[in-house]
Design a protein around this motif. Structure first.
Motif, mmCIF file in Angstrom:
data_model
loop_
_atom_site.group_PDB
_atom_site.id
_atom_site.type_symbol
_atom_site.label_atom_id
_atom_site.label_comp_id
_atom_site.label_asym_id
_atom_site.label_seq_id
_atom_site.Cartn_x
_atom_site.Cartn_y
_atom_site.Cartn_z
ATOM 1 N N GLY A 263 0.633 -1.113 -0.176
ATOM 2 C CA GLY A 263 0.288 -0.323 -0.009
ATOM 3 C C GLY A 263 0.765 0.827 0.133
ATOM 4 N N GLN A 264 0.654 2.541 0.726
ATOM 5 C CA GLN A 264 0.766 3.447 0.245
ATOM 6 C C GLN A 264 0.849 4.002 2.225
ATOM 7 O OE1 GLN A 264 2.419 5.777 -2.072
ATOM 8 N NE2 GLN A 264 1.776 3.501 -3.833
ATOM 9 N N PHE A 265 1.582 4.888 3.121
ATOM 10 C CA PHE A 265 2.027 5.101 4.250
ATOM 11 C C PHE A 265 2.517 6.741 3.781
ATOM 12 C CE2 PHE A 265 6.077 4.436 3.126
ATOM 13 C CZ PHE A 265 7.208 5.739 3.677
ATOM 14 N N VAL A 266 2.213 7.712 4.597
ATOM 15 C CA VAL A 266 2.998 9.235 5.276
ATOM 16 C C VAL A 266 3.419 9.282 6.423
ATOM 17 C CG1 VAL A 266 0.519 10.049 5.302
ATOM 18 C CG2 VAL A 266 2.624 11.403 4.586
ATOM 19 N N THR A 267 4.239 9.679 6.279
ATOM 20 C CA THR A 267 4.570 10.086 8.137
ATOM 21 C C THR A 267 4.664 12.012 8.309
ATOM 22 O OG1 THR A 267 6.118 7.557 8.723
ATOM 23 C CG2 THR A 267 6.079 10.096 10.125
ATOM 24 N N VAL A 268 3.799 12.197 9.471
ATOM 25 C CA VAL A 268 3.863 13.721 9.696
ATOM 26 C C VAL A 268 4.481 14.029 11.209
ATOM 27 C CG1 VAL A 268 2.352 15.189 10.096
ATOM 28 C CG2 VAL A 268 1.469 14.145 8.202
ATOM 29 N N TYR A 269 5.682 14.989 11.409
ATOM 30 C CA TYR A 269 6.196 14.703 12.564
ATOM 31 C C TYR A 269 5.483 16.112 12.538
ATOM 32 C CZ TYR A 269 9.916 16.766 15.374
ATOM 33 O OH TYR A 269 10.322 17.461 16.670
ATOM 34 N N LEU A 270 5.155 16.288 14.340
ATOM 35 C CA LEU A 270 4.857 17.524 14.903
ATOM 36 C C LEU A 270 6.079 18.102 15.618
ATOM 37 C CD1 LEU A 270 2.267 14.936 14.057
ATOM 38 C CD2 LEU A 270 0.933 16.891 15.601
ATOM 39 N N SER A 271 6.266 19.416 15.337
ATOM 40 C CA SER A 271 7.259 19.672 16.676
ATOM 41 C C SER A 271 6.263 20.256 17.682
ATOM 42 C CB SER A 271 7.913 20.961 15.297
ATOM 43 O OG SER A 271 7.655 21.651 15.257
ATOM 44 N N PRO A 272 7.627 20.652 18.460
ATOM 45 C CA PRO A 272 6.338 21.744 19.468
ATOM 46 C C PRO A 272 5.926 23.208 19.436
ATOM 47 C CG PRO A 272 8.593 21.434 20.278
ATOM 48 C CD PRO A 272 8.598 20.469 19.258
ATOM 49 N N ARG A 273 5.961 23.417 18.340
ATOM 50 C CA ARG A 273 5.685 24.539 18.380
ATOM 51 C C ARG A 273 4.117 24.769 16.774
ATOM 52 N NH1 ARG A 273 7.973 27.927 12.929
ATOM 53 N NH2 ARG A 273 6.016 29.192 12.783
ATOM 54 N N ASP A 274 3.847 23.180 16.556
ATOM 55 C CA ASP A 274 2.798 23.597 15.586
ATOM 56 C C ASP A 274 1.635 22.790 16.291
ATOM 57 O OD1 ASP A 274 4.153 23.010 13.412
ATOM 58 O OD2 ASP A 274 5.116 20.804 14.082
ATOM 59 N N TYR A 275 0.443 23.414 16.524
ATOM 60 C CA TYR A 275 -0.664 22.881 16.481
ATOM 61 C C TYR A 275 -1.225 21.236 16.755
ATOM 62 C CZ TYR A 275 -6.016 21.691 15.572
ATOM 63 O OH TYR A 275 -7.069 21.382 15.728
ATOM 64 N N HIS A 276 -1.253 20.865 17.633
ATOM 65 C CA HIS A 276 -1.414 19.490 18.168
ATOM 66 C C HIS A 276 -2.984 18.989 18.271
ATOM 67 C CE1 HIS A 276 2.571 20.063 18.904
ATOM 68 N NE2 HIS A 276 3.217 18.946 18.738
ATOM 69 N N ARG A 277 -3.327 18.936 17.329
ATOM 70 C CA ARG A 277 -4.241 17.951 17.518
ATOM 71 C C ARG A 277 -4.547 17.349 16.185
ATOM 72 N NH1 ARG A 277 -10.291 20.908 20.285
ATOM 73 N NH2 ARG A 277 -8.822 22.019 22.129
ATOM 74 N N VAL A 278 -5.438 16.122 16.355
ATOM 75 C CA VAL A 278 -4.678 15.054 15.186
ATOM 76 C C VAL A 278 -5.814 14.856 14.450
ATOM 77 C CG1 VAL A 278 -4.592 12.425 14.187
ATOM 78 C CG2 VAL A 278 -3.263 13.657 15.831
ATOM 79 N N HIS A 279 -6.423 14.747 12.813
ATOM 80 C CA HIS A 279 -7.451 14.866 11.978
ATOM 81 C C HIS A 279 -7.751 13.645 10.910
ATOM 82 C CE1 HIS A 279 -9.245 19.129 13.962
ATOM 83 N NE2 HIS A 279 -7.539 18.926 14.047
ATOM 84 N N MET A 280 -8.828 13.853 11.296
ATOM 85 C CA MET A 280 -8.943 12.004 10.234
ATOM 86 C C MET A 280 -8.665 12.686 8.666
ATOM 87 S SD MET A 280 -10.610 9.145 10.903
ATOM 88 C CE MET A 280 -11.363 8.545 10.315
#
Length: 288
Positions: free
Chosen positions: A128-145
């Motif tokens: 299949g396919q994948f994507v990985t997103v790294y959140l740093s301390p500066r980012d908005y920290h809610r995760v969405h669909m």
């Protein structure tokens, strides 16, 4: 091995995260305001897009870190088949899953079966396919669909809490499969998909909209929950959970027509932007 990585093998990961949990939820005004102001200054956090712009108005550092945004701050894709970015952050890696393995970083890979904690559950994603997103301390920290889907099951998998900053991801073998994480299985219109919330050093909690606080407590063994038939359906772009501190989100899509657009490592992304399409032929994939 660089010292910053080597020392992580020796640190008491869970104890440190519990201390951060206490510190982040402390409501003593001088303390929480000091923490918030320092992070805003150090990471140049944009509070202009936050629902509450006054940094001192948050009751705790944790409340600031998981702050909501103003309505419309993250427009969603208009195309019905678009895959929405699940979080603010940077692309770590994205592309095709090859022989059941995803690229963690250049020279590092991890098996989908180990990441999901289940050989059978990994089978649909072998090519299949994948994507990985790294959140740093500066980012908005809610995760969405990334897509609309019905929650099928979750699996809380025990593990370490290595940092997920780029330097650690490049150096620690199988880091994403070694860290504590919550695996969320969904059933969408075009088939199943998975969203994995990966814990990290000093991340004091993972929460979901359907069950509240999931981590801590930290797991001593895998803990699965069956959500089928409970009617938990979330639309594309709906909030599914949040991190207290920075971490990583991994989305897995099954063998089939889903493809990414022109994504490159370290590319800044914002929740809701189009990452790809579930029908388009691939343009490019991230160089592994």
């Amino acid at each position: 091995m660089r010292a910053a990585v080597a020392v992580q093998y020796l640190l008491p990961h869970r104890l440190l995260s519990r201390l951060v949990l206490w510190a982040a939820r402390c409501r003593w005004r001088p303390w929480k305001n000091l923490l918030i102001r320092r992070v805003v200054a150090a990471y140049e956090v944009d509070l202009g897009e936050a629902a509450v712009e006054d940094a001192t108005a948050y009751p705790s550092f944790a409340a600031f870190f998981t702050r909501a945004l103003k309505p419309g701050a993250r427009p969603l894709p208009t195309a019905a088949q678009a895959i929405a970015c699940p979080a603010d952050g940077r692309i770590s890696q994205a592309g095709a899953i090859s022989a059941g393995r995803i690229v963690q970083a250049k020279g590092q890979a991890v098996s989908v079966a180990e990441l999901l904690g289940d050989e059978a559950a990994a089978a649909p994603y072998a090519q299949g396919q994948f994507v990985t997103v790294y959140l740093s301390p500066r980012d908005y920290h809610r995760v969405h669909m990334p897509l609309a889907g019905e929650l099928v099951e979750t699996l809380h998998i025990p593990g370490r809490l290595f940092s997920v900053a780029p330097f650690a991801v490049e150096a620690v073998p199988r880091l994403f499969a070694r860290n504590e994480r919550l695996v969320c299985h969904f059933r969408g219109a075009d088939g199943p998909f998975v969203v994995v919330l990966v814990g990290a050093m000093l991340v004091s909690g993972i929460e979901t909209v359907w069950s509240g606080v999931e981590v801590p407590p930290y797991a001593s063994r895998p803990n699965g929950r069956d959500w089928q038939g409970q009617g938990i359906r979330l639309e594309r772009g709906a909030e599914l959970g949040r991190f207290n501190m920075g971490s990583t989100v991994i989305v897995l899509l099954p063998t089939g027509p889903a493809r990414w657009g022109d994504l490159v490592p370290d590319q800044p992304v914002r929740m809701g932007q189009t990452l790809g399409n579930v029908t388009d032929v691939a343009k490019t994939s991230v160089d592994s």
